[in-house]
Design a protein around this motif. Structure first.
Motif, short mmCIF file in Angstrom:
data_model
loop_
_atom_site.label_atom_id
_atom_site.label_comp_id
_atom_site.label_asym_id
_atom_site.label_seq_id
_atom_site.Cartn_x
_atom_site.Cartn_y
_atom_site.Cartn_z
N LEU A 376 -55.21 30.68 1.52
CA LEU A 376 -55.19 29.59 2.56
C LEU A 376 -55.18 28.35 2.25
O LEU A 376 -54.46 27.64 2.78
N LYS A 377 -55.95 28.06 1.11
CA LYS A 377 -56.39 26.66 0.96
C LYS A 377 -55.61 26.49 -0.39
O LYS A 377 -55.73 25.29 -0.89
N ILE A 466 -56.08 27.62 16.27
CA ILE A 466 -57.24 28.53 16.46
C ILE A 466 -57.17 29.71 15.55
O ILE A 466 -57.96 30.20 15.11
N ILE A 467 -55.89 30.33 15.78
CA ILE A 467 -55.58 31.33 15.13
C ILE A 467 -55.75 31.44 13.60
O ILE A 467 -56.46 32.17 12.60
N TYR A 468 -55.21 30.21 13.24
CA TYR A 468 -55.29 30.09 11.72
C TYR A 468 -56.79 29.86 11.24
O TYR A 468 -57.27 30.20 10.14
N ARG A 469 -57.57 29.03 11.98
CA ARG A 469 -58.96 28.55 11.63
C ARG A 469 -59.81 29.97 11.47
O ARG A 469 -60.69 30.21 10.95
N GLN A 470 -59.28 30.77 12.45
CA GLN A 470 -60.20 31.98 12.74
C GLN A 470 -60.03 32.80 11.59
O GLN A 470 -60.75 33.67 10.98
N GLN A 472 -59.11 31.78 8.51
CA GLN A 472 -59.83 31.10 7.65
C GLN A 472 -60.89 31.61 7.42
O GLN A 472 -61.66 31.88 6.39
N LYS A 473 -61.83 31.51 8.68
CA LYS A 473 -63.18 32.12 8.99
C LYS A 473 -63.34 33.60 8.38
O LYS A 473 -64.43 33.93 7.50
N GLU A 474 -62.49 34.17 9.03
CA GLU A 474 -62.58 35.66 8.59
C GLU A 474 -62.51 36.01 7.00
O GLU A 474 -62.94 36.76 6.51
N THR A 475 -61.41 35.17 6.47
CA THR A 475 -61.23 35.27 5.07
C THR A 475 -62.42 35.06 4.21
O THR A 475 -62.76 35.72 3.33
N SER A 476 -63.09 33.82 4.63
CA SER A 476 -64.18 33.26 3.56
C SER A 476 -65.26 34.42 3.89
O SER A 476 -66.14 34.72 3.14
#
Length: 514
Positions: A376-377, A466-470, A472-476
């Motif tokens: 993602l990053k 929102i989906i993208y950030r979610q 990212q959070k789920e991945t981390s």
């Protein structure tokens, strides 16, 4: 003047009579004089013959010395200096033809005691002595029989070197040897034998020690031939086998060790991200270190071997250190760590696949599909392209799209009783009831259609963000869950290794104590 002299004479007679000893019987005077006369004759004969030299008629004739050892007390076993100190009675028995007499000539006297320094004494010494004193024995009289046999039992305190093995401390047993032999004569001149044919240390008058238990006291005769000499050199080796009493050490070393071991087992079941795990681990580490310092004060600094209990302390400290270090890493990853770096493949296959399956912890491991958003990053274009391809599809709003409205459609549409066009959401409350001909350009159906499409596109952008950030959070979170699973599996592995080490150490130490 004469009267004074007579008075003094009578007074002197009076006091002289008051101090006269009571008379003894004639038989007692004869017996006492016979013993004193016998001792005087024996000493005179020996002085004439000489104290130095073996008391034998023929030079080639050997003299046999019977030697025995009676243990009185174990005074000290210095483990650091490896010195055994014991209090004993040394028993010597030999025949001296110069000390024979006819009992009838001395009124039936059978035994007398003479000073040992007045007669010949065997030079039997302790070979492995560790003493800076010049003399080990105390002065004692020698008892002589009429047939010439001499019994000499001097009390002695021996300090001998003793090799100390501290591997099984405090459940250890020590074997100390005391080797006695003639220092200046070989076996052809002076032979050695056991006193009263007893090949062991006599424990009849032994005073029990409060630190050591005597579990064996055998003795053996050795005959050694050195390369320099053809003559044999006999010696008597007395072995003292002692076992340490563990009552004292059970309270200062064993019991705290058992309690801390149980507390260490609790340490492995705490969650890795809990700060209490590090605090408890460090406290247990310090406690084991203090026990290790206490152990070093009670054991000699031997470089060849270390006590098993000391190795057990070090093993506990190593396991606690590894568990605490692992908890620090997991806490760092859980709260502040980089949330985009997944667990390496080799570590995942080793820990999260093989070990987790072996330790029945597969339910703690996140599924493989849970951690697919590792780029993602990342700045890698291929990962960005893969991410774009895996993004959600464009939402289709054709179902809700408003058909194009023209003048013909307006005239063809069915109107209400007031002639208004019923466009959903097109008019405000103030515009209800207004005629279509009164519509402003901004409220036209075409403009409303374009405005609605813009709002939908904006909503889609917000939803995608929102989906993208979610994601990212789920991945981390899933990456942290993977690292937490690694810590849990390793903690469980350390737990079983710790239990196995406890079982092996107990099976190694305690049976030897029995």
């Amino acid at each position: 003047m004469h009267l004074e002299l007579v008075f003094l004479f009578i007074l002197s007679k009076h006091f002289t009579g008051a101090f006269v000893h009571p008379t003894h019987s004639l038989d007692e005077l004869k017996a006492l004089s016979a013993e004193k006369r016998l001792i005087k004759d024996l000493i005179a004969t020996y002085r004439q013959a000489g104290v130095i030299g073996r008391p034998v008629r023929n030079t080639s004739e050997p003299i046999t010395i019977s030697f025995g050892l009676a243990l009185i007390q174990i005074m000290k076993l210095d483990e650091k200096n490896q010195v055994l100190t014991i209090s004993t009675w040394s028993r010597y028995w030999w025949h001296d033809y110069l000390l024979q007499w006819n009992e009838s000539e001395y009124n039936g006297v059978t035994t007398v005691a003479v000073p040992a320094k007045e007669i010949w004494l065997p030079d039997i010494v302790l070979y492995n002595y560790a003493d800076d004193r010049l003399d080990e024995k105390r002065e004692a009289m020698a008892v002589i029989q009429s047939d010439g046999y001499v019994l000499w039992i001097p009390p002695a305190i021996f300090k001998s070197s003793c090799s100390i093995d501290i591997t099984n401390f405090p459940f250890d047993s020590q074997v100390c040897n005391l080797k006695f032999g003639v220092w200046t004569s070989d076996g052809f001149k002076i032979d050695l034998a056991f006193y009263q044919d007893l090949p062991a240390i006599d424990l009849t008058n032994y005073v029990a020690s409060n630190e050591w238990d005597v579990i064996g006291h055998p003795a053996r005769k050795n005959i050694i031939r050195y390369p320099c000499c053809a003559a044999p050199y006999p010696d008597l080796t007395f072995t003292l086998i002692v076992r340490r009493q563990v009552a004292f050490y059970s309270y200062i070393l064993i019991l705290p060790c058992v309690l801390l071991s149980l507390l260490t087992m609790v340490l492995f079941w705490l969650p890795p991200e809990s700060p209490a795990k590090m605090q408890l681990g460090m406290n247990i580490f310090v406690a084991f270190f203090l026990l290790l310092l206490l152990l070093t004060e009670n054991t000699p600094p031997a470089a060849s071997s270390i006590p098993l209990i000391g190795a057990y302390y070090c093993l506990n400290m190593i396991m606690i250190t590894l568990s605490t270090f692992l908890a620090v890493i997991v806490i760092h990853l859980y709260f502040r760590g980089d949330r985009t770096n997944r667990v390496p493949t080799w570590l995942r296959k080793t820990v999260l696949v093989s070990l987790a399956r072996l330790l029945c912890m597969s339910n703690y491991v996140p599924k493989e599909k849970s951690c697919v958003y590792e780029g993602l990053k990342s700045e890698d274009p291929r990962l960005k392209k893969e991410f774009k391809r895996m993004r959600i599809k464009e939402l289709k709003y054709n179902k809700y799209q408003i058909k194009e409205v023209n003048s013909a459609n307006i005239n063809a549409c069915s109107c209400n009783s007031n002639g208004n066009v019923p466009v959903k959401g097109a008019y405000s409350k103030n515009n209800i009831g207004s005629a279509p001909n009164d519509l402003s350009p901004d409220m036209s159906p075409l403009h409303l259609h374009q405005s609605l499409e813009g709002d939908v596109r904006e909503i889609k952008r917000y939803i995608k963000t929102i989906i993208y950030r979610q994601k990212q959070k789920e991945t981390s979170d899933k990456i942290r869950a993977e690292w937490r699973a690694v810590a849990l599996v390793l903690d469980r592995m350390f737990f079983f290794l710790y239990v196995l080490s406890i079982i092996v150490s107990l099976a190694t130490m305690f049976p030897r104590a029995a």
